[in-house]
Design a protein around this motif. Structure first.
Motif, PDB file in Angstrom:
ATOM      1  N   HIS A 112      22.093  12.444  73.346  1.00  0.00           N
ATOM      2  CA  HIS A 112      22.563  13.835  73.311  1.00  0.00           C
ATOM      3  C   HIS A 112      22.765  14.210  71.840  1.00  0.00           C
ATOM      4  N   PRO A 113      22.408  15.432  71.455  1.00  0.00           N
ATOM      5  CA  PRO A 113      22.466  15.775  70.029  1.00  0.00           C
ATOM      6  C   PRO A 113      23.844  15.652  69.394  1.00  0.00           C
ATOM      7  N   ARG A 114      24.902  15.739  70.179  1.00  0.00           N
ATOM      8  CA  ARG A 114      26.243  15.638  69.574  1.00  0.00           C
ATOM      9  C   ARG A 114      26.780  14.217  69.548  1.00  0.00           C
ATOM     10  N   ALA A 115      26.057  13.290  70.177  1.00  0.00           N
ATOM     11  CA  ALA A 115      26.663  11.968  70.427  1.00  0.00           C
ATOM     12  C   ALA A 115      26.967  11.170  69.149  1.00  0.00           C
ATOM     13  N   ALA A 116      26.133  11.296  68.103  1.00  0.00           N
ATOM     14  CA  ALA A 116      26.366  10.466  66.913  1.00  0.00           C
ATOM     15  C   ALA A 116      27.696  10.838  66.243  1.00  0.00           C
ATOM     16  N   ASP A 117      27.897  12.115  65.949  1.00  0.00           N
ATOM     17  CA  ASP A 117      29.145  12.530  65.279  1.00  0.00           C
ATOM     18  C   ASP A 117      30.353  12.292  66.176  1.00  0.00           C
ATOM     19  N   ASP A 118      30.199  12.570  67.469  1.00  0.00           N
ATOM     20  CA  ASP A 118      31.336  12.385  68.385  1.00  0.00           C
ATOM     21  C   ASP A 118      31.696  10.909  68.531  1.00  0.00           C
ATOM     22  N   CYS A 119      30.673  10.044  68.466  1.00  0.00           N
ATOM     23  CA  CYS A 119      30.933   8.608  68.584  1.00  0.00           C
ATOM     24  C   CYS A 119      31.799   8.134  67.407  1.00  0.00           C
ATOM     25  N   ILE A 120      31.474   8.629  66.221  1.00  0.00           N
ATOM     26  CA  ILE A 120      32.263   8.238  65.030  1.00  0.00           C
ATOM     27  C   ILE A 120      33.711   8.691  65.208  1.00  0.00           C
ATOM     28  N   ASP A 121      33.887   9.872  65.750  1.00  0.00           N
ATOM     29  CA  ASP A 121      35.224  10.397  66.000  1.00  0.00           C
ATOM     30  C   ASP A 121      35.998   9.479  66.974  1.00  0.00           C
ATOM     31  N   ILE A 122      35.307   9.050  68.034  1.00  0.00           N
ATOM     32  CA  ILE A 122      35.962   8.187  69.035  1.00  0.00           C
ATOM     33  C   ILE A 122      36.321   6.836  68.408  1.00  0.00           C
ATOM     34  N   VAL A 123      35.400   6.273  67.628  1.00  0.00           N
ATOM     35  CA  VAL A 123      35.688   4.982  66.971  1.00  0.00           C
ATOM     36  C   VAL A 123      36.920   5.134  66.078  1.00  0.00           C
ATOM     37  N   LYS A 124      36.982   6.224  65.321  1.00  0.00           N
ATOM     38  CA  LYS A 124      38.136   6.432  64.414  1.00  0.00           C
ATOM     39  C   LYS A 124      39.438   6.498  65.200  1.00  0.00           C
ATOM     40  N   ARG A 125      39.431   7.258  66.293  1.00  0.00           N
ATOM     41  CA  ARG A 125      40.676   7.412  67.067  1.00  0.00           C
ATOM     42  C   ARG A 125      41.108   6.080  67.665  1.00  0.00           C
ATOM     43  N   LEU A 126      40.147   5.310  68.170  1.00  0.00           N
ATOM     44  CA  LEU A 126      40.509   4.030  68.795  1.00  0.00           C
ATOM     45  C   LEU A 126      40.951   3.022  67.748  1.00  0.00           C
ATOM     46  N   SER A 127      40.253   2.960  66.624  1.00  0.00           N
ATOM     47  CA  SER A 127      40.609   1.924  65.649  1.00  0.00           C
ATOM     48  C   SER A 127      41.933   2.263  64.957  1.00  0.00           C
ATOM     49  N   ALA A 128      42.276   3.565  64.912  1.00  0.00           N
ATOM     50  CA  ALA A 128      43.561   3.936  64.304  1.00  0.00           C
ATOM     51  C   ALA A 128      44.732   3.568  65.209  1.00  0.00           C
ATOM     52  N   SER A 129      44.466   3.356  66.488  1.00  0.00           N
ATOM     53  CA  SER A 129      45.583   3.163  67.409  1.00  0.00           C
ATOM     54  C   SER A 129      45.623   1.797  68.082  1.00  0.00           C
ATOM     55  N   THR A 130      44.514   1.059  68.142  1.00  0.00           N
ATOM     56  CA  THR A 130      44.568  -0.263  68.783  1.00  0.00           C
ATOM     57  C   THR A 130      44.025  -1.333  67.837  1.00  0.00           C
ATOM     58  N   GLN A 131      44.368  -2.575  68.137  1.00  0.00           N
ATOM     59  CA  GLN A 131      43.894  -3.703  67.329  1.00  0.00           C
ATOM     60  C   GLN A 131      42.618  -4.306  67.915  1.00  0.00           C
ATOM     61  N   LEU A 132      42.154  -3.757  69.039  1.00  0.00           N
ATOM     62  CA  LEU A 132      40.992  -4.365  69.701  1.00  0.00           C
ATOM     63  C   LEU A 132      39.720  -4.146  68.882  1.00  0.00           C
ATOM     64  N   PRO A 133      38.863  -5.174  68.765  1.00  0.00           N
ATOM     65  CA  PRO A 133      37.583  -4.957  68.090  1.00  0.00           C
ATOM     66  C   PRO A 133      36.728  -3.962  68.875  1.00  0.00           C
ATOM     67  N   ILE A 134      35.868  -3.237  68.158  1.00  0.00           N
ATOM     68  CA  ILE A 134      35.101  -2.139  68.771  1.00  0.00           C
ATOM     69  C   ILE A 134      33.604  -2.333  68.538  1.00  0.00           C
ATOM     70  N   SER A 135      32.833  -2.244  69.647  1.00  0.00           N
ATOM     71  CA  SER A 135      31.361  -2.224  69.579  1.00  0.00           C
ATOM     72  C   SER A 135      30.887  -0.805  69.870  1.00  0.00           C
ATOM     73  N   VAL A 136      29.723  -0.486  69.340  1.00  0.00           N
ATOM     74  CA  VAL A 136      29.058   0.768  69.711  1.00  0.00           C
ATOM     75  C   VAL A 136      27.675   0.430  70.246  1.00  0.00           C
ATOM     76  N   LEU A 137      27.383   0.891  71.451  1.00  0.00           N
ATOM     77  CA  LEU A 137      26.034   0.756  72.004  1.00  0.00           C
ATOM     78  C   LEU A 137      25.291   2.028  71.600  1.00  0.00           C
ATOM     79  N   ALA A 138      24.471   1.882  70.553  1.00  0.00           N
ATOM     80  CA  ALA A 138      23.918   3.062  69.881  1.00  0.00           C
ATOM     81  C   ALA A 138      22.613   3.527  70.533  1.00  0.00           C
TER      82      ALA A 138
END
Ligand code: SF4
Length: 357
Positions: A112-138
């Motif tokens: 989806h054309p918005r998915a790249a920028d929105d994915c970065i936003d989601i990674v930022k929100r999750l990494s700012a709040s949890t200690q869990l490691p994060i993968s992205v299925l790109a």
């Protein structure tokens, strides 16, 4: 903003049913106590995925009754990301036991054309709040500059990337995901993205998803696993299972024998530095031998069932977190990817399947 009021990413995501159960958002218990070790989140948009992969529940042209859309044959409920973060960040004494078993979060993009920028936003929100490691299925198709995207998600807090190549040969990729089905994906784009991802995240921090049973020979699948290793990536296996309403809804899953042989080959190639030169194939491309060093390379791993456990991204301790319970099949006595250590009776069953058709 044209997405105000819509349940769309980045403010909303879908979770796998297992993930929703682990968060306590859906009722139910796990067959054989197979708790998920990874919270798998799927980005969501009202106008859906732009691709048309013939086996996928999210395909543009898939027929499904309204409200019956599934992905990997189960419901993926939609939740507000902030609600999920609230649950993940509860103090240990208040968090449910199942939440505490989570060792990773994975965010799956869709095409989806918005998915790249929105994915970065989601990674930022999750990494700012949890200690869990994060993968992205790109999704390589929508990345305008894969290297820049991977650097951005790494800076945002992701430590690993997955790329779902799925089909084992360029021809199958074209037929199942590319122009033959009116899809935008290109084999070359995917492998270029894998190369860029390994450059940014380092060897063995990139996974290549492959689906066994889309019509490839065992030899072709082994060659593609080996190719992923040569790029510096690990291959993670899925067993094809027909998705109702998809173009492949009438296809059959691979035999247990085919899947077991590929699991064993992938384990030897991913984990034991075995090479494809050691393997022998018959005239139909079926594996007939893993070479004379098989038992030396495996040690006790075969008896422990290690090659038949789900392969996926690890937790902080280096054990597989992404065990995807029942992502390949319905819960039942004979599993394809074991989300836990197989028991003796499971191993007896597996041994009887390896050289089966
Ligand atoms: S193996 Fe699991 S955690 Fe890793 S990229 Fe694939 S789905 Fe995500």
């Amino acid at each position: 903003m044209d997405n105000i009021g819509r349940l769309e990413s980045p403010d909303y995501v879908q979770t796998s049913l297992a993930g929703a159960m682990a968060l306590g958002l859906e009722p139910g218990s796990f067959y054989r106590n197979a708790y998920p070790g990874s919270l798998n989140l799927l980005m969501t948009y009202q106008d859906g995925c732009r691709a048309n992969c013939s086996y996928c529940g999210l395909a543009r042209e898939r027929y499904a009754e309204p409200d019956k859309n599934t992905f990997i044959r189960v419901k993926w409920p939609v939740y507000e990301l902030s609600n999920i973060i609230d649950i993940l960040t509860r103090p240990p004494q208040a968090a449910a036991a199942k939440v505490q078993k989570l060792g990773r979060i994975c965010i799956s993009m869709i095409t989806h054309p918005r998915a790249a920028d929105d994915c970065i936003d989601i990674v930022k929100r999750l990494s700012a709040s949890t200690q869990l490691p994060i993968s992205v299925l790109a999704s390589p198709t929508i990345l305008q500059g894969a290297s820049a995207f991977f650097n951005r998600i790494k800076s945002a807090g992701a430590d690993r990337v997955g790329i779902a190549v799925d089909a084992a040969t360029p021809e199958l990729f074209f037929d199942m995901r590319g122009q033959a089905v009116g899809g935008p994906h290109r084999w070359e784009t995917y492998w270029e993205a894998i190369e860029q991802a390994v450059m940014v995240f380092g060897r063995d921090n990139v996974s290549v998803h492959l689906i066994v049973g889309l019509g490839e020979t065992e030899q072709a699948m082994v060659q593609t696993i080996s190719r992923a290793n040569q790029y510096g990536a690990q291959a993670h296996l899925f067993s094809f299972c027909p998705e109702p309403g998809s173009k492949l809804s009438s296809y059959k899953p691979p035999s247990y024998g085919q899947y077991r042989r590929i699991q064993l080959a992938a384990y030897l190639l991913n984990k034991k530095q075995s090479t494809i030169d050691a393997f022998e194939f018959n005239s139909h491309g079926k594996i007939v031998s893993y070479g004379s060093r098989l038992h030396e390379l495996l040690g006790d791993d075969l008896a422990a069932g290690e090659p038949f456990r789900t392969s996926g991204c690890p937790n902080k301790e280096g054990c597989v977190a992404c065990n995807r319970p029942y992502g390949n099949e319905r819960p039942g006595p004979v599993l394809r990817n074991y989300p836990f250590q197989p028991e003796d009776s499971d191993i007896d069953t597996i041994k009887g399947q390896i050289w089966d058709e």
